[in-house]
Write a protein that holds these residues in place. Structure first.
Motif, PDB file in Angstrom:
ATOM      1  N   TRP A   1      -6.179   3.416 -13.347  1.00 17.82           N
ATOM      2  CA  TRP A   1      -6.649   3.364 -11.959  1.00 17.82           C
ATOM      3  C   TRP A   1      -6.203   2.060 -11.297  1.00 17.82           C
ATOM      4  N   ALA A   2      -6.399   0.956 -12.041  1.00 18.11           N
ATOM      5  CA  ALA A   2      -6.079  -0.352 -11.470  1.00 18.11           C
ATOM      6  C   ALA A   2      -4.584  -0.495 -11.231  1.00 18.11           C
ATOM      7  N   VAL A   3      -3.795  -0.074 -12.217  1.00 17.05           N
ATOM      8  CA  VAL A   3      -2.347  -0.258 -12.081  1.00 17.05           C
ATOM      9  C   VAL A   3      -1.813   0.603 -10.939  1.00 17.05           C
ATOM     10  N   ALA A   4      -2.383   1.782 -10.773  1.00 10.81           N
ATOM     11  CA  ALA A   4      -1.910   2.672  -9.709  1.00 10.81           C
ATOM     12  C   ALA A   4      -2.093   2.024  -8.343  1.00 10.81           C
ATOM     13  N   ARG A   5      -3.041   1.112  -8.221  1.00 13.60           N
ATOM     14  CA  ARG A   5      -3.315   0.487  -6.927  1.00 13.60           C
ATOM     15  C   ARG A   5      -2.718  -0.918  -6.817  1.00 13.60           C
ATOM     16  N   GLN A   6      -1.999  -1.288  -7.840  1.00  6.02           N
ATOM     17  CA  GLN A   6      -1.462  -2.650  -7.836  1.00  6.02           C
ATOM     18  C   GLN A   6      -0.102  -2.655  -7.155  1.00  6.02           C
ATOM     19  N   ARG A   7       0.033  -3.452  -6.093  1.00  2.00           N
ATOM     20  CA  ARG A   7       1.293  -3.444  -5.333  1.00  2.00           C
ATOM     21  C   ARG A   7       2.309  -4.426  -5.916  1.00  2.00           C
ATOM     22  N   ILE A   8       1.802  -5.579  -6.362  1.00  3.11           N
ATOM     23  CA  ILE A   8       2.731  -6.632  -6.804  1.00  3.11           C
ATOM     24  C   ILE A   8       2.605  -6.813  -8.316  1.00  3.11           C
ATOM     25  N   PRO A   9       3.683  -6.626  -9.060  1.00  5.85           N
ATOM     26  CA  PRO A   9       3.605  -6.850 -10.509  1.00  5.85           C
ATOM     27  C   PRO A   9       3.284  -8.323 -10.812  1.00  5.85           C
ATOM     28  N   GLN A  10       2.580  -8.546 -11.930  1.00  2.75           N
ATOM     29  CA  GLN A  10       2.152  -9.911 -12.246  1.00  2.75           C
ATOM     30  C   GLN A  10       3.316 -10.871 -12.471  1.00  2.75           C
ATOM     31  N   HIS A  11       4.417 -10.348 -13.018  1.00  2.00           N
ATOM     32  CA  HIS A  11       5.575 -11.235 -13.238  1.00  2.00           C
ATOM     33  C   HIS A  11       5.987 -11.888 -11.937  1.00  2.00           C
ATOM     34  N   ARG A  12       5.955 -11.082 -10.870  1.00  2.00           N
ATOM     35  CA  ARG A  12       6.414 -11.631  -9.594  1.00  2.00           C
ATOM     36  C   ARG A  12       5.453 -12.690  -9.090  1.00  2.00           C
ATOM     37  N   LEU A  13       4.160 -12.502  -9.386  1.00  2.00           N
ATOM     38  CA  LEU A  13       3.202 -13.533  -8.973  1.00  2.00           C
ATOM     39  C   LEU A  13       3.547 -14.858  -9.650  1.00  2.00           C
ATOM     40  N   ILE A  14       3.816 -14.785 -10.965  1.00  2.00           N
ATOM     41  CA  ILE A  14       4.165 -16.011 -11.699  1.00  2.00           C
ATOM     42  C   ILE A  14       5.420 -16.626 -11.105  1.00  2.00           C
ATOM     43  N   ALA A  15       6.436 -15.771 -10.919  1.00  2.00           N
ATOM     44  CA  ALA A  15       7.708 -16.277 -10.394  1.00  2.00           C
ATOM     45  C   ALA A  15       7.504 -16.885  -9.019  1.00  2.00           C
TER      46      ALA A  15
END
Lengths: 924, 109
Positions: free
Chosen positions: A839-853
């Motif tokens: 459920w959570a991943v389906a609503r996640q727009r930005i992957p975490q890798h990109r947040l780190i980057a």
């Protein structure tokens, strides 16, 4: 800039073979040669200035605080060596192009050769001795790579290791020696050091510095008793032997002796050590060369002998001897490089280098024969070739030398000359004259011009320098000798010095004796074989083996694969050191006024201690232990809040929440209990060890807390500057994002890397079948209760609001990027828990890798922006803005940096938890 | 008095943390490391000395306490989360690939 550019050219050239290899060997060679030729051309552009005695210099400050500067100098001595390195380098490139088999990896060889060329050129052009050391080690390294080029051959690997061990150890000694020298002279720049001969020789550190530097020079230039690596280095392809192990690298030691000649020579110690070593090496190696059968081994020992000759001359400390030394360096490079290349040609044509299997090649290979004759007669010192000239100069000097007694030096020098006549003539006659030993049906033949062109150029030089020494190289020898001795020198090189010259008679003696040696070779050889002699290689191998075994035993004794044993040993050491300090020092409570403890604090402290003890006592029940550790963390955050550390309290409480969730997810896939497997004795031992160290920590903390700081803390600066310098009221936050922003920058990158590591580990676990081993508890009731889902939906926007609030106020009140990131993460994790990962991943727009980057990029750009204003990385700026109807507010670049921190923390925490959630889902 | 309490807390956290780290299974080792991190963080923090009610915020207190240990500990707390997470994953991977979560490869108990 020019000198630094010249020094860089071969290194740039070393990159080209990888790019040009696909266009064929000739093209790759031509491109690499262009770099060498350009460097040579640029050096020669400085010729007019150099010949008038000027020293060309380039200075670039690198780490001036350490005395390490990229300073280069070009004078006569550097000029001579640069011409040798680059000139012979060009010939070697040509020769190597045709020498290697089709099956060999030619671009790799070319790369290594260029790398070596750059390192060697760097040595001779360095003005800073620390820079020189860097290049010195690079030559050892590239020599290692080149000797081991045919890495499938055991002797190549062993030879490479031996060369690296010997020259590397010498290099280490030399580092110490040069550091001492720099310390005495007060500068690491040669231009400064060379002016301080008196101060250096008067210093009590002179002798240690001299011995250490000589160790470096002698190992590199294969002086007795460190000579043994050079013959084993002959496992390298012949172009390498010709280039590194005869013409250039082995002369690095001689170069250093010549370079430091003005400040180190002239003392009794110098003459005694250097001249004696050179003399012994010269005679000893000439004797060995006479009895070797491998063409390259003969040349290797001959090289050792000739290096000894130059060392001897430099060791004498007189200016005339230095001139002779310089001239012989030049002559030796010309005939010996040619001989190596010719030996390689014979090896290719006759398929053997064993002189006993050769003979009569004269008719089959006339060109090779003529060239070999010229070069080897020059090595024997036959007039009118250049080897004769420099050997005469050596004998002249030897005749005037008193080393221990007046007759020792002339005697040994003449014996060495005699033996060199012997081995040189044997090299020539036993392979080219006499009866043909090759298969008449398939006679060997001369190679194409590609192979013999390079030695031919050198042979022409051998003859030309012999006939016209002064016009051809007089200027170069003068320039190099002047630079070596530090005063103008004018060499008088001539074929004929008249009948009064003692060297003439010594020469004649050497020729006569040499011919006799050649005549009576078989009987001499029987005598040689009857005499036992120590072999260096077994000795070396035994020593290395003993060292390896000792290291292995030590490692295995300390670390046998048991982590707990390793920990216990470390703790034992710590406890012992601590007890020693405690027993030998003074101790007792300090005088700082104690802080009163209200009842609430007492209760909190006891809660923390009892939860810790309970977690330890109940550690076999993992879930309970984990929850107890969580309680410890939460109590700790309350403690931070009480003890005036609101930022720590916020961070601790949020980190505790995510850590417990993370560990719960992990525990879900691990066994739920720890079996009882340690013996009572062992538990007692561990307990005693832990208690001792714990008691020590408590005592230390108590002693620390009851005393005022021994030195005024540096944070007075941070407190004073927080508002005026960084524009924030919260001193903890200004330290994190401003004063020590670089630490924080490193930290968020580490955190990002840790998260990516977790991601990679997860991916690799997901790809295996092992996940089936985990047996998570799937029977825990409703995984996603409605109440929880509703509550978390409401909490998410509130958590975000709190996070944004904490972030914005962070500069002036408790909060900031770290805490805000954690609060956001908790809000999001709750969605995972309540509604599941899908459920959570389906609503996640930005992957975490990109947040780190994005976090790292924003922090980097904020830091780099300071460069635009000519300020150091991460210098922050702030301003106050007044926009009606709002109140005055502040805009700080530190806030942007904090945004980077926020994104990085959020991304890292989410990535780690998401990884575990995916594992749990896959295991179900 | 608070000093004594803090010192005792540091001692207990250190001793218990080390005892757990000397166990032969990965999970107690990780818990032990967490306890040891608390001890180290508390010790680092304590090097700024105790000053209840004097937070290092300019204007909020008359004699603000030393902010530097706090800044160091703040980053240490976050980093120890990263370390715990990596160790947790490693121990999970070791358990799944080898079938047990023992940290010792020798057989001695």
């Amino acid at each position: 800039m020019s000198l630094a550019l010249i020094a860089a050219l071969p290194f740039i050239g070393a990159l080209t073979p990888a790019l040009t290899a696909r266009f064929g060997r000739s093209f790759a060679t031509a491109v690499a040669a262009c770099f060498t030729a350009t460097a040579l051309g640029l050096i020669l552009l400085h010729l007019p200035a150099l010949l008038s005695g000027t020293v060309v210099q380039t200075q670039i400050n690198w780490l001036p605080a350490l005395g390490l500067n990229a300073n280069f100098r070009l004078d006569g001595l550097a000029l001579l060596f640069a011409i040798l390195i680059l000139g012979i380098g060009l010939l070697i490139q040509l020769y190597a192009r045709f020498y290697l088999d089709q099956g060999d990896n030619y671009p790799r060889l070319l790369t290594y050769l260029m790398l070596f060329q750059g390192a060697m050129l760097g040595i001779v052009l360095s003005d800073n001795i620390l820079l020189l050391l860097v290049f010195w080690e690079l030559t050892s390294l590239s020599s290692f790579l080149l000797i081991g080029y045919w890495s499938h051959l055991p002797e190549a690997r062993q030879g490479a290791r031996m060369a690296l061990t010997v020259t590397g150890s010498g290099g280490l000694a030399m580092i110490a020696g040069l550091l001492l020298l720099g310390k005495i002279a007060g500068s690491y720049d040669l231009s400064q050091i060379l002016t301080q001969a008196d101060a250096i020789q008067a210093s009590p550190l002179y002798l240690p510095a001299l011995v250490l530097i000589l160790l470096g020079a002698f190992t590199k230039s294969a002086q007795f008793p460190f000579h043994f690596w050079l013959p084993h280095a002959m496992a390298a392809p012949t172009p390498v032997s010709a280039y590194l192990h005869s013409a250039t690298m082995v002369k690095a030691g001689l170069f250093l002796l010549a370079r430091l000649w003005p400040v180190l020579s002239g003392t009794e110690a110098w003459t005694l050590i250097v001249a004696t070593t050179g003399l012994v090496t010269m005679a000893f190696a000439a004797k060995v060369a006479l009895f070797k059968d491998d063409l390259k081994a003969i040349l290797a020992y001959s090289t050792v002998s000739h290096l000894g000759l130059v060392t001897f001359l430099l060791g004498l400390g007189t200016k005339a001897a230095a001139v002779a030394a310089i001239f012989h360096i030049l002559c030796h490079a010309s005939f010996k490089a040619a001989l190596f290349m010719l030996a390689g040609i014979v090896d290719h044509a006759a398929h053997t280098r064993d002189i006993r299997a050769l003979g009569g090649l004269r008719r089959a290979m006339p060109i090779t024969f003529v060239l070999t004759a010229i070069a080897s007669l020059s090595m024997a010192g036959v007039p009118p070739l250049n080897g004769f000239l420099s050997k005469e100069m050596m004998l002249t000097e030897a005749a005037q030398t008193t080393l221990f007694t007046p007759w020792l030096a002339p005697l040994l020098a003449t014996i060495a000359a005699l033996l060199s006549v012997g081995y040189a003539l044997r090299f020539l006659s036993h392979s080219f004259l006499g009866t043909a030993k090759f298969d008449a049906a398939h006679p060997p033949h001369d190679p194409g011009i590609g192979l013999w062109a390079a030695p031919a150029v050198l042979a022409v030089l051998v003859v030309a320098i012999g006939l016209l020494p002064m016009p051809l190289v007089g200027w170069l020898v003068d320039a190099a000798a002047s630079a070596t001795t530090g005063s103008p020198q004018h060499a008088h090189i001539a074929l004929w010095h008249g009948v009064d010259a003692p060297a003439l008679y010594l020469s004649l003696l050497a020729f006569g004796g040499g011919l006799i040696v050649l005549e009576s070779y078989p009987s001499l050889r029987r005598w040689w074989q009857a005499v036992p002699r120590p072999e260096a290689k077994p000795l070396f191998d035994t020593t290395v083996n003993i060292l390896t075994k000792t290291a292995q035993h030590l490692t295995q004794a300390l670390h046998n694969g048991s982590l707990s044993r390793n920990f216990a040993l470390a703790l034992l050491t710590i406890a012992a050191l601590g007890l020693y300090g405690f027993a030998t020092g003074s101790h007792g409570a300090g005088a700082r006024a104690p802080t009163a403890a209200p009842l609430a604090v007492l209760v909190g402290g006891l809660l923390l201690i009892s939860a810790t003890l309970a977690a330890t006592a109940l550690h076999r029940q993992r879930l309970i232990a984990l929850l107890l550790v969580g309680i410890v963390g939460l109590t700790l955050s309350a403690g931070f809040a009480y003890l005036a550390a609101p930022d720590l309290a916020l961070t601790q409480i949020t980190v505790e929440v995510v850590t417990v969730i993370l560990m719960l997810l992990t525990l879900n896939l691990l066994p739920q209990t720890t079996p009882r497997e340690s013996s009572t004795l062992r538990r007692l031992r561990d307990g005693a060890l832990a208690l001792t160290v714990g008691a020590g920590a408590a005592a230390l903390a108590y002693a620390l807390l009851t005393r005022a700081p021994a030195f005024p803390p540096i944070s007075a600066f941070h407190l004073a500057q927080s508002l005026p310098g960084a524009g924030g009221h919260n001193a903890v936050n200004t330290i994190i994002v401003d004063f020590r922003g670089f630490d924080t920058y490193g930290e968020i990158i580490v955190l990002g890397i840790a998260a990516l590591l977790i991601f990679a580990l997860t991916e690799s676990l997901l790809a295996t079948k092992w996940l089936a081993r985990a047996r998570p508890d799937t029977d825990a009731g409703d995984p996603h209760p409605v109440m929880l889902r509703v509550a978390t939906r409401l909490i998410l926007p509130m958590a975000m609001l709190v996070g944004i609030y904490l972030f914005l106020r962070g500069h002036n009140a408790p909060g900031g990027g770290f805490v805000a990131g954690l609060v956001f993460a908790i809000g999001l994790i709750l969605q995972y828990i309540a509604s599941g990962q899908d459920w959570a991943v389906a609503r996640q727009r930005i992957p975490q890798h990109r947040l780190i980057a994005a976090g790292v990029v924003i922090a980097s750009l904020t830091g780099a922006a300071a460069w635009l204003f000519d300020l150091p990385f991460l210098t922050s700026g702030f301003t106050h803005v007044h926009l009606p109807p709002l109140e005055d507010f502040e805009l700080a670049t530190a806030a942007l940096f904090d945004l980077g921190v926020f994104l990085c923390v959020l991304g890292a925490v989410m990535l780690a938890l998401d990884a575990l959630a995916r594992l749990a889902k896959a295991a179900r | 008095m608070t000093e004594l309490l803090i010192a005792l807390a540091i001692g207990t956290l250190t001793a218990c943390g080390l005892y757990l780290m000397l166990r032969r299974r990965s999970f107690p080792v990780i818990l032990g490391l967490s306890l040891l991190s608390y001890a180290v963080n508390l010790f680092l923090f304590a090097s700024g000395r105790l000053a209840p009610g004097q937070p290092p915020i300019i204007g909020a207190s008359a004699a603000p306490t030393d902010p530097l240990p706090q800044a160091l500990v703040l980053t240490a707390i976050v980093i120890s989360f990263g370390m715990t997470a990596v160790l947790a994953l490693l121990s999970l991977g070791a358990y799944l690939t080898t079938g047990d979560d023992c940290t010792d490869t020798d057989d001695a108990a």
